[in-house]
Design a protein around this motif. Structure first.
Motif, PDB file in Angstrom:
ATOM      1  N   PRO A 109       0.492  -1.258   0.145  1.00  0.00           N
ATOM      2  CA  PRO A 109       0.298   0.013   0.305  1.00  0.00           C
ATOM      3  C   PRO A 109       0.868   1.217  -0.410  1.00  0.00           C
ATOM      4  O   PRO A 109       0.536   2.758  -0.344  1.00  0.00           O
ATOM      5  CB  PRO A 109      -0.874   0.259   0.742  1.00  0.00           C
ATOM      6  N   LEU A 110       2.170   1.029   0.333  1.00  0.00           N
ATOM      7  CA  LEU A 110       3.003   3.061   0.811  1.00  0.00           C
ATOM      8  C   LEU A 110       2.886   3.098  -0.441  1.00  0.00           C
ATOM      9  O   LEU A 110       3.394   3.663  -1.125  1.00  0.00           O
ATOM     10  CB  LEU A 110       4.138   2.670   1.920  1.00  0.00           C
ATOM     11  N   ILE A 111       3.795   1.717  -1.246  1.00  0.00           N
ATOM     12  CA  ILE A 111       4.434   2.012  -3.269  1.00  0.00           C
ATOM     13  C   ILE A 111       2.710   2.245  -3.836  1.00  0.00           C
ATOM     14  O   ILE A 111       3.157   3.140  -4.400  1.00  0.00           O
ATOM     15  CB  ILE A 111       5.075   0.639  -3.483  1.00  0.00           C
ATOM     16  N   ALA A 112       2.479   1.842  -3.720  1.00  0.00           N
ATOM     17  CA  ALA A 112       1.219   1.836  -4.166  1.00  0.00           C
ATOM     18  C   ALA A 112       0.189   3.151  -3.747  1.00  0.00           C
ATOM     19  O   ALA A 112      -0.355   4.036  -4.739  1.00  0.00           O
ATOM     20  CB  ALA A 112      -0.138   0.888  -3.792  1.00  0.00           C
ATOM     21  N   LEU A 113       0.633   3.838  -2.864  1.00  0.00           N
ATOM     22  CA  LEU A 113       0.277   5.034  -2.329  1.00  0.00           C
ATOM     23  C   LEU A 113       0.521   6.431  -3.915  1.00  0.00           C
ATOM     24  O   LEU A 113      -0.212   6.940  -4.573  1.00  0.00           O
ATOM     25  CB  LEU A 113       0.549   5.333  -1.454  1.00  0.00           C
ATOM     26  N   TYR A 114       1.500   6.368  -3.660  1.00  0.00           N
ATOM     27  CA  TYR A 114       2.505   7.527  -4.653  1.00  0.00           C
ATOM     28  C   TYR A 114       3.011   6.549  -6.388  1.00  0.00           C
ATOM     29  O   TYR A 114       2.485   7.469  -7.348  1.00  0.00           O
ATOM     30  CB  TYR A 114       4.090   6.842  -4.152  1.00  0.00           C
ATOM     31  N   LEU A 115       2.149   5.743  -6.697  1.00  0.00           N
ATOM     32  CA  LEU A 115       1.880   4.805  -8.086  1.00  0.00           C
ATOM     33  C   LEU A 115       0.658   5.457  -8.112  1.00  0.00           C
ATOM     34  O   LEU A 115       0.448   5.778  -9.623  1.00  0.00           O
ATOM     35  CB  LEU A 115       1.615   3.342  -8.159  1.00  0.00           C
ATOM     36  N   ARG A 126      -2.725  15.446   2.098  1.00  0.00           N
ATOM     37  CA  ARG A 126      -0.997  14.809   2.683  1.00  0.00           C
ATOM     38  C   ARG A 126      -2.345  13.882   3.878  1.00  0.00           C
ATOM     39  O   ARG A 126      -1.424  13.135   5.214  1.00  0.00           O
ATOM     40  CB  ARG A 126      -1.356  16.316   3.715  1.00  0.00           C
ATOM     41  N   GLY A 127      -3.390  14.079   4.768  1.00  0.00           N
ATOM     42  CA  GLY A 127      -4.192  12.864   5.331  1.00  0.00           C
ATOM     43  C   GLY A 127      -3.482  11.809   4.961  1.00  0.00           C
ATOM     44  O   GLY A 127      -3.607  10.885   5.598  1.00  0.00           O
ATOM     45  N   ALA A 128      -3.567  11.246   3.381  1.00  0.00           N
ATOM     46  CA  ALA A 128      -3.064  10.324   3.086  1.00  0.00           C
ATOM     47  C   ALA A 128      -1.854   9.829   3.380  1.00  0.00           C
ATOM     48  O   ALA A 128      -1.614   8.740   3.866  1.00  0.00           O
ATOM     49  CB  ALA A 128      -4.024  10.050   1.498  1.00  0.00           C
ATOM     50  N   VAL A 129      -1.258  10.440   3.371  1.00  0.00           N
ATOM     51  CA  VAL A 129      -0.125  10.000   3.849  1.00  0.00           C
ATOM     52  C   VAL A 129      -0.064   9.763   5.006  1.00  0.00           C
ATOM     53  O   VAL A 129       0.961   8.750   5.528  1.00  0.00           O
ATOM     54  CB  VAL A 129       0.990  11.375   3.002  1.00  0.00           C
ATOM     55  N   ILE A 130      -0.299  10.716   5.378  1.00  0.00           N
ATOM     56  CA  ILE A 130       0.026  10.417   7.509  1.00  0.00           C
ATOM     57  C   ILE A 130      -1.145   9.546   7.617  1.00  0.00           C
ATOM     58  O   ILE A 130      -0.486   8.300   8.685  1.00  0.00           O
ATOM     59  CB  ILE A 130      -1.035  12.267   7.842  1.00  0.00           C
ATOM     60  N   ALA A 131      -1.413   8.977   7.122  1.00  0.00           N
ATOM     61  CA  ALA A 131      -2.716   8.227   7.490  1.00  0.00           C
ATOM     62  C   ALA A 131      -1.696   6.346   6.737  1.00  0.00           C
ATOM     63  O   ALA A 131      -1.790   5.504   7.675  1.00  0.00           O
ATOM     64  CB  ALA A 131      -3.994   7.703   6.533  1.00  0.00           C
ATOM     65  N   SER A 132      -1.411   6.495   5.864  1.00  0.00           N
ATOM     66  CA  SER A 132      -0.463   5.405   5.415  1.00  0.00           C
ATOM     67  C   SER A 132       0.905   5.033   6.349  1.00  0.00           C
ATOM     68  O   SER A 132       1.566   4.130   6.834  1.00  0.00           O
ATOM     69  CB  SER A 132      -0.186   5.698   3.680  1.00  0.00           C
ATOM     70  N   LEU A 246      -8.416   4.360   0.804  1.00  0.00           N
ATOM     71  CA  LEU A 246      -8.795   3.188   0.951  1.00  0.00           C
ATOM     72  C   LEU A 246      -7.617   2.082   0.670  1.00  0.00           C
ATOM     73  O   LEU A 246      -7.179   0.902   2.183  1.00  0.00           O
ATOM     74  CB  LEU A 246      -9.547   2.549  -0.509  1.00  0.00           C
ATOM     75  N   LEU A 247      -6.064   2.420   0.204  1.00  0.00           N
ATOM     76  CA  LEU A 247      -4.803   2.032   0.488  1.00  0.00           C
ATOM     77  C   LEU A 247      -4.739   1.444   2.560  1.00  0.00           C
ATOM     78  O   LEU A 247      -4.117   0.833   2.349  1.00  0.00           O
ATOM     79  CB  LEU A 247      -4.099   2.664  -0.034  1.00  0.00           C
TER      80      LEU A 247
END
Length: 301
Positions: A109-115, A126-132, A246-247
């Motif tokens: 999921p961490l890789i997919a967030l940036y993909l 910003r919230g999605a980065v913090i959540a991941s 969702l990630l």
């Protein structure tokens, strides 16, 4: 509001995706048992076959039609990725405890967030980065507590390598899942993903295929049913919410892995596990709050 559409609560895709992940975690435990008996390749080959048998009538009953060329190409691509990621994951899973294998897989999921930013054009909030990062930190806390307790054998090292390979493939799979969900119904997604995965795996059947016993076939059929329902739930959710929202839910799989390990394999729930769970839940809560105010749905399960 146009006919045939209706509003739903913004957290609904989040909850549906969480349910899909929970069922996938149960499926992992079932497939590990089958893989230990007939090998990862045969477990995946026969699971794909059972999945097609389960989904074909449902797809036809819900008015399924043969997909157009863009959708068919995407189904084939995701089927190929799915065949590789699932086989490598189950191959590693029979060499590692369930919880440790799932912990390692959470680099996906961490890789997919940036993909998602590169391939889907999504702006990373910003919230999605913090959540991941919170979710990943939870996995590290749990994984460090479990993996640090004993030396790794050579077999376990190969298992770790296989799970990490699977995680990289899974990151791409998560991104294509979002694209696929926007082109096809959940029933079509589940049917064609398992169908293409089975076709690609069948290429090696003359050399690797072995017919399992009836009890093992029962386990594999159960795994296929769980996978089919999970795929439809996740497809429904990813069609209605951005991948970055969702990630982080992927991390909840570790909660289920720890619970299954405790119930089925008598693995103790450690302090590290509880601390990691807290971080994972906080991360998912942040992600859920960042969901868009509303989505419009055109298809339902």
């Amino acid at each position: 509001m146009p006919p045939g559409q209706h509003r739903h609560h913004p957290v609904l895709p989040f909850l549906v995706a969480a349910s899909g992940i929970a069922l996938f975690s149960v499926m992992d435990a079932v497939m590990k048992s089958a893989s230990l008996q007939v090998g990862a390749y045969n477990a995946m080959l026969f699971r794909s076959g059972f999945g097609v048998l389960l989904m074909l009538p449902l797809w036809r009953a819900t008015g399924g039609r043969w997909p157009d060329q863009p959708a068919l190409r995407l189904h084939a691509l995701r089927g190929l990725i799915s065949a590789g990621l699932a086989t490598s994951f189950f191959w590693g899973l029979i060499r590692l405890p369930l919880a440790e294998a799932i912990a390692l897989s959470f680099i996906a999921p961490l890789i997919a967030l940036y993909l998602a930013a590169v391939m889907l054009g999504e702006k990373i909030a910003r919230g999605a980065v913090i959540a991941s990062l919170l979710g990943f930190a939870g996995v590290l806390v749990i994984g460090a507590g479990r993996l640090g307790r004993e030396a790794l054998s050579e077999d376990a090292i190969w298992g770790i390598g296989a799970v990490l390979l699977s995680a990289v493939l899974y990151a791409f799979n998560l991104i294509f899942q979002r694209k696929q969900a926007q082109l096809a119904s959940p029933q079509e997604v589940a049917l064609f993903q398992m169908g293409f995965a089975g076709l690609f795996l069948a290429l090696a059947a003359p050399w690797l295929a072995v017919v399992p016993s009836l009890p093992v076939l029962g386990e594999i059929a159960t795994g296929a049913a769980l996978a089919a329902v999970s795929l439809m739930l996740l497809s429904w959710a990813y069609a209605r919410a951005e991948a970055q929202v969702l990630l982080p839910i992927e991390y909840t799989a570790f909660i289920w892995a720890a619970l299954l390990g405790w119930l089925v394999f008598a693995e103790p729930v450690t302090v590290e596990t509880l601390a990691g769970v807290v971080l994972i839940v906080i991360g998912c809560w942040i992600a859920a709050r960042k969901a868009a105010p509303a989505h419009t749905e055109q298809t339902t399960l």
